[in-house]
Write an enzyme that holds these catalytic residues in place. Sequence first.
Site, short mmCIF file in Angstrom:
data_model
loop_
_atom_site.label_atom_id
_atom_site.label_comp_id
_atom_site.label_asym_id
_atom_site.label_seq_id
_atom_site.Cartn_x
_atom_site.Cartn_y
_atom_site.Cartn_z
N SER A 93 -14.03 -171.30 -2.75
CA SER A 93 -13.45 -171.20 -1.40
C SER A 93 -12.05 -170.63 -1.45
O SER A 93 -11.70 -169.75 -0.64
CB SER A 93 -13.44 -172.58 -0.74
OG SER A 93 -12.82 -172.52 0.53
N TRP B 261 -12.24 -166.95 -2.38
CA TRP B 261 -12.79 -166.20 -1.25
C TRP B 261 -11.70 -165.89 -0.21
O TRP B 261 -11.68 -164.82 0.39
CB TRP B 261 -13.92 -167.00 -0.62
CG TRP B 261 -14.58 -166.38 0.57
CD1 TRP B 261 -15.50 -165.38 0.58
CD2 TRP B 261 -14.39 -166.76 1.94
NE1 TRP B 261 -15.89 -165.10 1.86
CE2 TRP B 261 -15.23 -165.93 2.72
CE3 TRP B 261 -13.60 -167.72 2.58
CZ2 TRP B 261 -15.29 -166.03 4.11
CZ3 TRP B 261 -13.66 -167.81 3.96
CH2 TRP B 261 -14.49 -166.98 4.71
N HIS B 262 -10.77 -166.83 -0.03
CA HIS B 262 -9.70 -166.64 0.96
C HIS B 262 -8.63 -165.66 0.48
O HIS B 262 -7.97 -165.02 1.30
CB HIS B 262 -9.04 -167.99 1.29
CG HIS B 262 -9.83 -168.81 2.26
ND1 HIS B 262 -10.80 -169.70 1.87
CD2 HIS B 262 -9.79 -168.88 3.62
CE1 HIS B 262 -11.33 -170.29 2.94
NE2 HIS B 262 -10.73 -169.81 4.01
N GLY B 263 -8.40 -165.57 -0.81
CA GLY B 263 -7.37 -164.67 -1.32
C GLY B 263 -6.55 -165.31 -2.41
O GLY B 263 -7.02 -166.22 -3.09
#
Length: 436
Positions: A425, A428-430
């Site tokens: 997670s 995935w966000h950066g």
Amino acid sequence: MATVTWPILPQEFNQTPLLFAALSTSFRSATPMFFDQFFERLSVLSGGIPADNLKIAFSVLLTYPYAVIFNNLPNNPQAKHLFSIFITTITFAWFHELYVGFIHLITGILMTYAIMKYNRGKWAPVAVFVLTMAHMSYCHIVRQMEGHLGDAGFDHTGPQMVLTMKLTSFAFNVYDGTKLESKLSEYQRSKQIRTFPSLIEYMGWALFFGGFLGGPAFEFADYKNFVDMTVFTVKDEKTGKTKMFKPNGTVPALRKLGLSFVFVVVLATVAPHFNVQAALKPEWASEAFWKKYIVMRTCDVYRDTSHHPIVAFSLSLYNHRFLFVQVVSFCVRVKYYIIWLMAEGACILCGLGFNGYDAKTGTAKWNRVPNIDVVGYETAQNIKELLESWNMRTNVWLKNYVYLRVTPPGAKPGFLSTLVTFGTSALWHGFHPGYY
């Protein structure tokens, strides 16, 4: 028309990712659209909402008339696929001028299709997962190297995050289609792909206009059943025959749209006076921890606008720092509420949000692709409720394609599964440290 000027950077920052970002933005700005000035003026009139945010909201709003057109297309799946491909391409490459970004997205889409078409072994979906995450991570880094401007503007990384969920789920669904039914969970059986789709069908799903820009993500099986009208097939209990009936989703769609407009008003009237930048000012640091203005003056112009009711309230009321943080955080969240609610409403209007009928009332349910439960999130009593109410389609993806996939067959998910899921997670966000 505003022009983009690039600062002279130190030599040590003259790296390939940064040059690629500059090339992308320069190319995007080479052919300025005649309506850019309109959104810049609207930004001023709206109280400072960034023009990019207004532009993306307008794009999502346009999906409502697109949905009306989609509903009136011939009952031909091919026509529906081509319609979505055309609309999304025009919106992304022409309206937003993200040519290089669109190439990135198409590259990921075609790469996944090629891998899964010619190799459906157990490592194929893993390869898709690794490659799509790596590609997205590279794009995150390029964006973040632009600094605040990279995070503030709209680029292809937002849609790429949604695509990453769709493409990785597609890969696992194709792999599940090669396994025995007894080896699959109930969810996996409902989403498996046993007949590999044509390229047009696959592209129609990947570029479906409802949800492409900001979500929600949805499974290929759900899209296929929606486009070929299978999901709307009902059985007549008296005759035993089946018929096709598509319920009208206009009212529930307009409810979502209306709620999003409420948050637009909040964003335009309240958010400018509850600015997170106030916490970075020296006045914030010098105040005692337990006493802060509920809203601090974020710019000198407030000194001359204290007659404004919101500003006057903010300057006259002392309260705890915690309250300030809560109000500012809410104003940040409403941006997501607006886009997610608008997008879900468009999906409902065209029929993708249909999820069968309520067993007790017999009324149609429109909760197939929700992305936010505003009331559930704002009134959550614990972290579990928060997670289940926020970015809901991402939670579904993390659960079914990370959490349960890394758990050995027959075993219960443990600490390692949780760690990998939250790590995925964050990735995935950066790469901002707060995610980790």
